[in-house]
Design a protein around this motif. Structure first.
Motif, mmCIF file in Angstrom:
data_model
loop_
_atom_site.group_PDB
_atom_site.id
_atom_site.type_symbol
_atom_site.label_atom_id
_atom_site.label_comp_id
_atom_site.label_asym_id
_atom_site.label_seq_id
_atom_site.Cartn_x
_atom_site.Cartn_y
_atom_site.Cartn_z
ATOM 1 N N MET A 191 46.066 30.174 27.559
ATOM 2 C CA MET A 191 45.251 31.377 27.602
ATOM 3 C C MET A 191 43.771 30.975 27.552
ATOM 4 S SD MET A 191 45.585 34.664 25.177
ATOM 5 C CE MET A 191 44.751 36.139 25.561
ATOM 6 N N ALA A 192 42.962 31.711 28.287
ATOM 7 C CA ALA A 192 41.531 31.418 28.357
ATOM 8 C C ALA A 192 40.866 31.669 27.004
ATOM 9 C CB ALA A 192 40.879 32.279 29.422
ATOM 10 N N GLU A 193 39.779 30.984 26.780
ATOM 11 C CA GLU A 193 39.026 31.167 25.548
ATOM 12 C C GLU A 193 38.114 32.382 25.664
ATOM 13 O OE1 GLU A 193 37.035 27.687 24.154
ATOM 14 O OE2 GLU A 193 38.714 26.389 24.699
ATOM 15 N N ARG A 194 37.700 32.874 24.512
ATOM 16 C CA ARG A 194 36.842 34.066 24.455
ATOM 17 C C ARG A 194 35.597 33.926 25.350
ATOM 18 N NH1 ARG A 194 35.846 38.302 20.513
ATOM 19 N NH2 ARG A 194 33.720 39.040 20.789
ATOM 20 N N ALA A 195 34.968 32.758 25.335
ATOM 21 C CA ALA A 195 33.757 32.548 26.136
ATOM 22 C C ALA A 195 34.044 32.743 27.622
ATOM 23 C CB ALA A 195 33.191 31.155 25.879
ATOM 24 N N GLN A 196 35.236 32.355 28.075
ATOM 25 C CA GLN A 196 35.599 32.540 29.478
ATOM 26 C C GLN A 196 35.723 34.031 29.815
ATOM 27 O OE1 GLN A 196 38.976 29.743 29.137
ATOM 28 N NE2 GLN A 196 38.203 28.877 31.066
ATOM 29 N N TYR A 197 36.309 34.788 28.910
ATOM 30 C CA TYR A 197 36.434 36.232 29.143
ATOM 31 C C TYR A 197 35.068 36.905 29.112
ATOM 32 C CZ TYR A 197 41.474 35.717 28.728
ATOM 33 O OH TYR A 197 42.775 35.348 28.922
ATOM 34 N N GLU A 198 34.199 36.433 28.222
ATOM 35 C CA GLU A 198 32.846 36.998 28.170
ATOM 36 C C GLU A 198 32.091 36.712 29.466
ATOM 37 O OE1 GLU A 198 31.415 35.269 24.546
ATOM 38 O OE2 GLU A 198 32.297 36.860 23.310
ATOM 39 N N GLU A 199 32.252 35.504 30.000
ATOM 40 C CA GLU A 199 31.613 35.172 31.277
ATOM 41 C C GLU A 199 32.211 36.009 32.405
ATOM 42 O OE1 GLU A 199 29.271 33.749 34.266
ATOM 43 O OE2 GLU A 199 28.962 33.686 32.101
ATOM 44 N N LEU A 200 33.496 36.207 32.363
ATOM 45 C CA LEU A 200 34.146 37.051 33.366
ATOM 46 C C LEU A 200 33.587 38.474 33.315
ATOM 47 C CD1 LEU A 200 36.298 37.150 35.563
ATOM 48 C CD2 LEU A 200 37.992 37.605 33.790
ATOM 49 N N LEU A 201 33.380 38.986 32.134
ATOM 50 C CA LEU A 201 32.796 40.316 31.982
ATOM 51 C C LEU A 201 31.384 40.364 32.571
ATOM 52 C CD1 LEU A 201 33.225 43.155 30.945
ATOM 53 C CD2 LEU A 201 32.409 42.398 28.721
ATOM 54 N N ARG A 202 30.602 39.323 32.358
ATOM 55 C CA ARG A 202 29.256 39.262 32.958
ATOM 56 C C ARG A 202 29.347 39.268 34.479
ATOM 57 N NH1 ARG A 202 28.244 36.369 28.287
ATOM 58 N NH2 ARG A 202 28.865 34.353 29.116
ATOM 59 N N GLN A 203 30.327 38.572 35.014
ATOM 60 C CA GLN A 203 30.490 38.540 36.472
ATOM 61 C C GLN A 203 30.919 39.909 37.007
ATOM 62 O OE1 GLN A 203 29.420 36.145 38.365
ATOM 63 N NE2 GLN A 203 28.872 34.973 36.542
ATOM 64 N N PHE A 204 31.748 40.622 36.253
ATOM 65 C CA PHE A 204 32.127 41.984 36.667
ATOM 66 C C PHE A 204 30.888 42.867 36.735
ATOM 67 C CE2 PHE A 204 36.666 41.643 34.783
ATOM 68 C CZ PHE A 204 37.131 41.065 35.951
ATOM 69 N N SER A 205 30.023 42.732 35.752
ATOM 70 C CA SER A 205 28.787 43.516 35.754
ATOM 71 C C SER A 205 27.945 43.178 36.974
ATOM 72 C CB SER A 205 27.984 43.260 34.481
ATOM 73 O OG SER A 205 28.694 43.710 33.358
ATOM 74 N N ALA A 206 27.856 41.906 37.303
ATOM 75 C CA ALA A 206 27.080 41.482 38.468
ATOM 76 C C ALA A 206 27.710 41.969 39.761
ATOM 77 C CB ALA A 206 26.955 39.956 38.482
ATOM 78 N N PHE A 207 29.009 42.170 39.757
ATOM 79 C CA PHE A 207 29.691 42.649 40.963
ATOM 80 C C PHE A 207 29.205 44.045 41.346
ATOM 81 C CE2 PHE A 207 33.267 44.176 43.524
ATOM 82 C CZ PHE A 207 33.341 43.136 44.424
ATOM 83 N N GLY A 208 28.623 44.756 40.391
ATOM 84 C CA GLY A 208 28.047 46.066 40.699
ATOM 85 C C GLY A 208 27.013 45.972 41.813
ATOM 86 N N ALA A 209 26.281 44.871 41.882
ATOM 87 C CA ALA A 209 25.286 44.695 42.947
ATOM 88 C C ALA A 209 25.963 44.628 44.312
ATOM 89 C CB ALA A 209 24.473 43.419 42.698
ATOM 90 N N VAL A 210 27.114 43.998 44.374
ATOM 91 C CA VAL A 210 27.871 43.926 45.625
ATOM 92 C C VAL A 210 28.312 45.327 46.033
ATOM 93 C CG1 VAL A 210 29.956 43.003 46.720
ATOM 94 C CG2 VAL A 210 28.644 41.576 45.123
ATOM 95 N N LYS A 211 28.841 46.073 45.084
ATOM 96 C CA LYS A 211 29.289 47.441 45.378
ATOM 97 C C LYS A 211 28.129 48.328 45.810
ATOM 98 C CE LYS A 211 32.485 49.461 43.159
ATOM 99 N NZ LYS A 211 33.306 50.128 42.171
ATOM 100 N N ARG A 212 26.984 48.160 45.166
ATOM 101 C CA ARG A 212 25.810 48.967 45.556
ATOM 102 C C ARG A 212 25.376 48.653 46.975
ATOM 103 N NH1 ARG A 212 24.780 48.045 40.239
ATOM 104 N NH2 ARG A 212 23.456 46.248 40.598
ATOM 105 N N GLU A 213 25.377 47.382 47.334
ATOM 106 C CA GLU A 213 24.976 47.021 48.698
ATOM 107 C C GLU A 213 25.975 47.553 49.717
ATOM 108 O OE1 GLU A 213 23.266 43.396 51.420
ATOM 109 O OE2 GLU A 213 23.648 43.047 49.290
ATOM 110 N N LEU A 214 27.249 47.475 49.405
ATOM 111 C CA LEU A 214 28.250 48.063 50.297
ATOM 112 C C LEU A 214 28.038 49.572 50.415
ATOM 113 C CD1 LEU A 214 31.419 46.058 49.225
ATOM 114 C CD2 LEU A 214 30.356 46.043 51.485
ATOM 115 N N GLY A 215 27.682 50.218 49.305
ATOM 116 C CA GLY A 215 27.419 51.655 49.326
ATOM 117 C C GLY A 215 26.214 52.022 50.176
ATOM 118 N N ARG A 216 25.215 51.146 50.206
ATOM 119 C CA ARG A 216 23.999 51.425 50.991
ATOM 120 C C ARG A 216 24.244 51.433 52.493
ATOM 121 N NH1 ARG A 216 21.343 48.739 46.637
ATOM 122 N NH2 ARG A 216 21.574 46.687 47.538
#
Length: 166
Positions: free
Chosen positions: A1-26
């Motif tokens: 199982m992944a360590e907490r730090a890996q999940y925290e980094e994954l969460l940061r990447q999910f947040s950054a994915f919002g930029a991809v969705k916004r550009e697709l929306g534009r």
């Protein structure tokens, strides 16, 4: 199982994915929201269906689905016809105009992804697609289960809104 730090980094990447969705929306036409696009994509992929099936595939409430369907029907992109098996229900299907809109959306999004991922190998694109599909499936499997979130470490203070001055 992944360590907490890996999940925290994954969460940061999910947040950054919002930029991809916004550009697709534009790149979407002004009268085609992301919800409308999702409905067109699902009807294009799965064909005619009842609104209840569409709500299930969208994983949203029937009232949200109904708003999307109304929006699309008003533009002539989908038709709602009586279900022969149950006259109270409606069958949704793409119109020729809706199919043309779906093709235009597909062309726009494909072009944008091709531009942004031009320096990715075919295998990297395929790997991302497989991993995103697996991630989505992991959440789909858990949809009926209550979320397992830890209790908050702090309490949020209530906020109040002040009326905007006119």
């Amino acid at each position: 199982m992944a360590e907490r730090a890996q999940y925290e980094e994954l969460l940061r990447q999910f947040s950054a994915f919002g930029a991809v969705k916004r550009e697709l929306g534009r790149i979407m036409p002004s009268d085609c929201t992301s919800g409308s696009a999702a409905v067109l994509i699902l009807l294009g992929r799965y064909g005619d269906m009842r609104m209840s099936r569409l709500a299930e595939l969208l994983a949203v409430d029937m009232s949200v689905t109904s708003r999307h369907v109304t929006h699309l029907a008003e533009r002539g992109w989908i038709d709602r016809s009586p279900d022969p098996a149950d006259k109270r229900s409606r069958i949704l299907h793409l119109t020729p105009t809706g199919l043309a809109q779906l093709e235009a959306l597909s062309e726009r999004t494909t072009q944008l992804l091709a531009e942004r991922l031009a320096d990715w190998s075919d295998e990297e694109v395929a790997q991302l697609s497989r991993l995103m599909e697996r991630l989505r499936a992991s959440f789909d499997d858990c949809r009926a289960l209550p979320p397992r979130l830890p209790p908050p470490a702090f309490e949020l203070e209530p906020t109040t809104r002040t009326p905007a001055s006119t």
